[in-house]
Write a protein that holds these residues in place. Structure first.
Motif, PDB file in Angstrom:
ATOM      1  N   SER A 183       0.831  -1.204   0.000  1.00 22.79           N
ATOM      2  CA  SER A 183       0.000   0.000   0.000  1.00 22.79           C
ATOM      3  C   SER A 183       0.864   1.252   0.000  1.00 22.79           C
ATOM      4  N   GLN A 184       1.930   1.225   0.792  1.00 21.96           N
ATOM      5  CA  GLN A 184       2.866   2.353   0.856  1.00 21.96           C
ATOM      6  C   GLN A 184       3.464   2.642  -0.517  1.00 21.96           C
ATOM      7  N   GLN A 185       3.708   1.584  -1.285  1.00 20.53           N
ATOM      8  CA  GLN A 185       4.312   1.728  -2.607  1.00 20.53           C
ATOM      9  C   GLN A 185       3.285   2.021  -3.700  1.00 20.53           C
ATOM     10  N   GLY A 186       2.039   2.231  -3.299  1.00 24.51           N
ATOM     11  CA  GLY A 186       0.997   2.532  -4.272  1.00 24.51           C
ATOM     12  C   GLY A 186       0.383   1.311  -4.917  1.00 24.51           C
ATOM     13  N   LYS A 187       0.698   0.122  -4.384  1.00 27.25           N
ATOM     14  CA  LYS A 187       0.151  -1.124  -4.917  1.00 27.25           C
ATOM     15  C   LYS A 187      -1.049  -1.534  -4.067  1.00 27.25           C
ATOM     16  N   ASP A 188      -2.173  -0.918  -4.310  1.00 31.82           N
ATOM     17  CA  ASP A 188      -3.365  -1.200  -3.516  1.00 31.82           C
ATOM     18  C   ASP A 188      -4.014  -2.509  -3.963  1.00 31.82           C
ATOM     19  N   GLY A 189      -4.840  -3.056  -3.090  1.00 33.95           N
ATOM     20  CA  GLY A 189      -5.628  -4.224  -3.460  1.00 33.95           C
ATOM     21  C   GLY A 189      -5.200  -5.518  -2.820  1.00 33.95           C
ATOM     22  N   ALA A 190      -4.009  -5.559  -2.195  1.00 35.70           N
ATOM     23  CA  ALA A 190      -3.585  -6.788  -1.521  1.00 35.70           C
ATOM     24  C   ALA A 190      -4.462  -7.020  -0.295  1.00 35.70           C
ATOM     25  N   LEU A 191      -4.892  -8.247  -0.104  1.00 31.43           N
ATOM     26  CA  LEU A 191      -5.789  -8.607   0.990  1.00 31.43           C
ATOM     27  C   LEU A 191      -5.044  -9.460   2.009  1.00 31.43           C
ATOM     28  N   ASN A 192      -5.127  -9.083   3.267  1.00 32.06           N
ATOM     29  CA  ASN A 192      -4.491  -9.845   4.331  1.00 32.06           C
ATOM     30  C   ASN A 192      -5.448 -10.912   4.845  1.00 32.06           C
ATOM     31  N   LEU A 193      -4.960 -12.144   4.982  1.00 34.05           N
ATOM     32  CA  LEU A 193      -5.789 -13.207   5.546  1.00 34.05           C
ATOM     33  C   LEU A 193      -5.760 -13.082   7.062  1.00 34.05           C
ATOM     34  N   ARG A 194      -6.876 -12.671   7.635  1.00 33.54           N
ATOM     35  CA  ARG A 194      -6.967 -12.443   9.074  1.00 33.54           C
ATOM     36  C   ARG A 194      -6.713 -13.739   9.849  1.00 33.54           C
ATOM     37  N   GLY A 195      -5.738 -13.691  10.756  1.00 37.44           N
ATOM     38  CA  GLY A 195      -5.423 -14.864  11.567  1.00 37.44           C
ATOM     39  C   GLY A 195      -4.483 -15.847  10.913  1.00 37.44           C
ATOM     40  N   GLY A 196      -4.173 -15.625   9.628  1.00 40.19           N
ATOM     41  CA  GLY A 196      -3.207 -16.463   8.933  1.00 40.19           C
ATOM     42  C   GLY A 196      -3.626 -17.918   8.791  1.00 40.19           C
ATOM     43  N   ILE A 197      -2.628 -18.755   8.534  1.00 39.55           N
ATOM     44  CA  ILE A 197      -2.898 -20.169   8.310  1.00 39.55           C
ATOM     45  C   ILE A 197      -3.345 -20.860   9.601  1.00 39.55           C
ATOM     46  N   VAL A 198      -3.003 -20.265  10.747  1.00 44.05           N
ATOM     47  CA  VAL A 198      -3.474 -20.823  12.020  1.00 44.05           C
ATOM     48  C   VAL A 198      -4.992 -20.735  12.095  1.00 44.05           C
ATOM     49  N   ALA A 199      -5.547 -19.555  11.790  1.00 43.40           N
ATOM     50  CA  ALA A 199      -7.004 -19.393  11.811  1.00 43.40           C
ATOM     51  C   ALA A 199      -7.658 -20.279  10.751  1.00 43.40           C
ATOM     52  N   TRP A 200      -7.011 -20.403   9.603  1.00 42.96           N
ATOM     53  CA  TRP A 200      -7.510 -21.268   8.530  1.00 42.96           C
ATOM     54  C   TRP A 200      -7.653 -22.709   9.037  1.00 42.96           C
ATOM     55  N   ALA A 201      -6.609 -23.214   9.674  1.00 44.98           N
ATOM     56  CA  ALA A 201      -6.632 -24.586  10.180  1.00 44.98           C
ATOM     57  C   ALA A 201      -7.632 -24.747  11.320  1.00 44.98           C
ATOM     58  N   GLN A 202      -7.748 -23.732  12.174  1.00 44.67           N
ATOM     59  CA  GLN A 202      -8.674 -23.809  13.302  1.00 44.67           C
ATOM     60  C   GLN A 202     -10.119 -23.908  12.847  1.00 44.67           C
ATOM     61  N   GLN A 203     -10.408 -23.445  11.639  1.00 51.31           N
ATOM     62  CA  GLN A 203     -11.759 -23.554  11.101  1.00 51.31           C
ATOM     63  C   GLN A 203     -11.971 -24.854  10.339  1.00 51.31           C
ATOM     64  N   GLY A 204     -10.998 -25.754  10.437  1.00 52.23           N
ATOM     65  CA  GLY A 204     -11.138 -27.059   9.808  1.00 52.23           C
ATOM     66  C   GLY A 204     -10.907 -27.057   8.314  1.00 52.23           C
ATOM     67  N   LEU A 205     -10.297 -26.007   7.798  1.00 53.28           N
ATOM     68  CA  LEU A 205     -10.032 -25.919   6.364  1.00 53.28           C
ATOM     69  C   LEU A 205      -8.742 -26.663   6.029  1.00 53.28           C
ATOM     70  N   PRO A 206      -8.621 -27.161   4.805  1.00 53.10           N
ATOM     71  CA  PRO A 206      -7.527 -28.096   4.488  1.00 53.10           C
ATOM     72  C   PRO A 206      -6.149 -27.446   4.402  1.00 53.10           C
ATOM     73  N   ILE A 207      -5.168 -28.176   4.900  1.00 55.04           N
ATOM     74  CA  ILE A 207      -3.759 -27.812   4.765  1.00 55.04           C
ATOM     75  C   ILE A 207      -3.141 -28.777   3.759  1.00 55.04           C
TER      76      ILE A 207
END
Length: 204
Positions: free
Chosen positions: A170-194
């Motif tokens: 964003s600082q470099q003017g490259k807008d649009g990148a989306l952060n995955l809230r909680g990362g892969i830990v949150a992904w796994a905690q919701q039972g989603l596949p690794i």
């Protein structure tokens, strides 16, 4: 992260923003790498016209009268009220999505570029299917972008390093990148596949 203005106000009133041990350690590491040791981490929310939030994080010691300051797990924090304005020159906003949203996009076959900013060792332990290894220190060199019609989602272990990557872009003017809230830990905690990473996890 809070999902409504009421949630944000409740955090300000009750100092309810907490860091996991992993997140606190990552904040300290980021401060050291960025030569920001001794500066508090400032977290602010920017309210959009549709009521949604963008978040801005960064090391900054220019508190405003309305800011709330406290510490958690040895990390000094500044929480700023939600506002519609810019939060300062060193604060760069980015958007977040939750694991369920990403899973829905992938299930529907939507075009998503997934960037994994963890270390090669972490990557080798398991990834979100399609995750492309690009450790955090390579982001300024490779400057990942999404193709037309493609979503760019960045993730790490808990969302801290990927948040840094999104903020930098964003600082470099490259807008649009989306952060995955909680990362892969949150992904796994919701039972989603690794998934297994490819055997070759070299970078460059």
């Amino acid at each position: 992260m809070p999902t409504s203005l009421n949630d944000w106000l409740r955090i300000l009133e009750n100092r309810m923003l907490y860091l996991s041990s992993e997140a606190a350690e990552q904040v300290r590491l980021s401060a050291k790498e960025g030569k920001c040791e001794g500066l508090p981490l400032r977290v602010a929310a920017l309210v959009q016209e549709d009521g949604s939030f963008h978040y801005a994080i960064g090391f900054e010691d220019t508190p405003k009268d309305e800011d709330v300051r406290f510490s958690d797990k040895g990390v000094d924090l500044i929480v700023a009220p939600a506002s519609a304005g810019n939060t300062g020159r060193s604060m760069y906003p980015f958007e977040e999505i939750d694991p369920a949203t990403l899973a829905s996009w992938l299930e529907k076959g939507e075009s998503v570029r997934l960037i994994d900013v963890r270390s090669p060792a972490e990557y080798a332990q398991g990834i979100i299917e399609g995750g492309e290894l690009m450790p955090l220190h390579l982001i300024p060199l490779q400057m990942p972008e999404a193709k037309e019609g493609e979503k760019l989602v960045i993730y790490c272990r808990t969302g801290m390093r990927s948040g840094q990557a999104c903020g930098f872009l964003s600082q470099q003017g490259k807008d649009g990148a989306l952060n995955l809230r909680g990362g892969i830990v949150a992904w796994a905690q919701q039972g989603l596949p690794i998934s297994r990473a490819d055997k070759d996890v070299s970078v460059g």
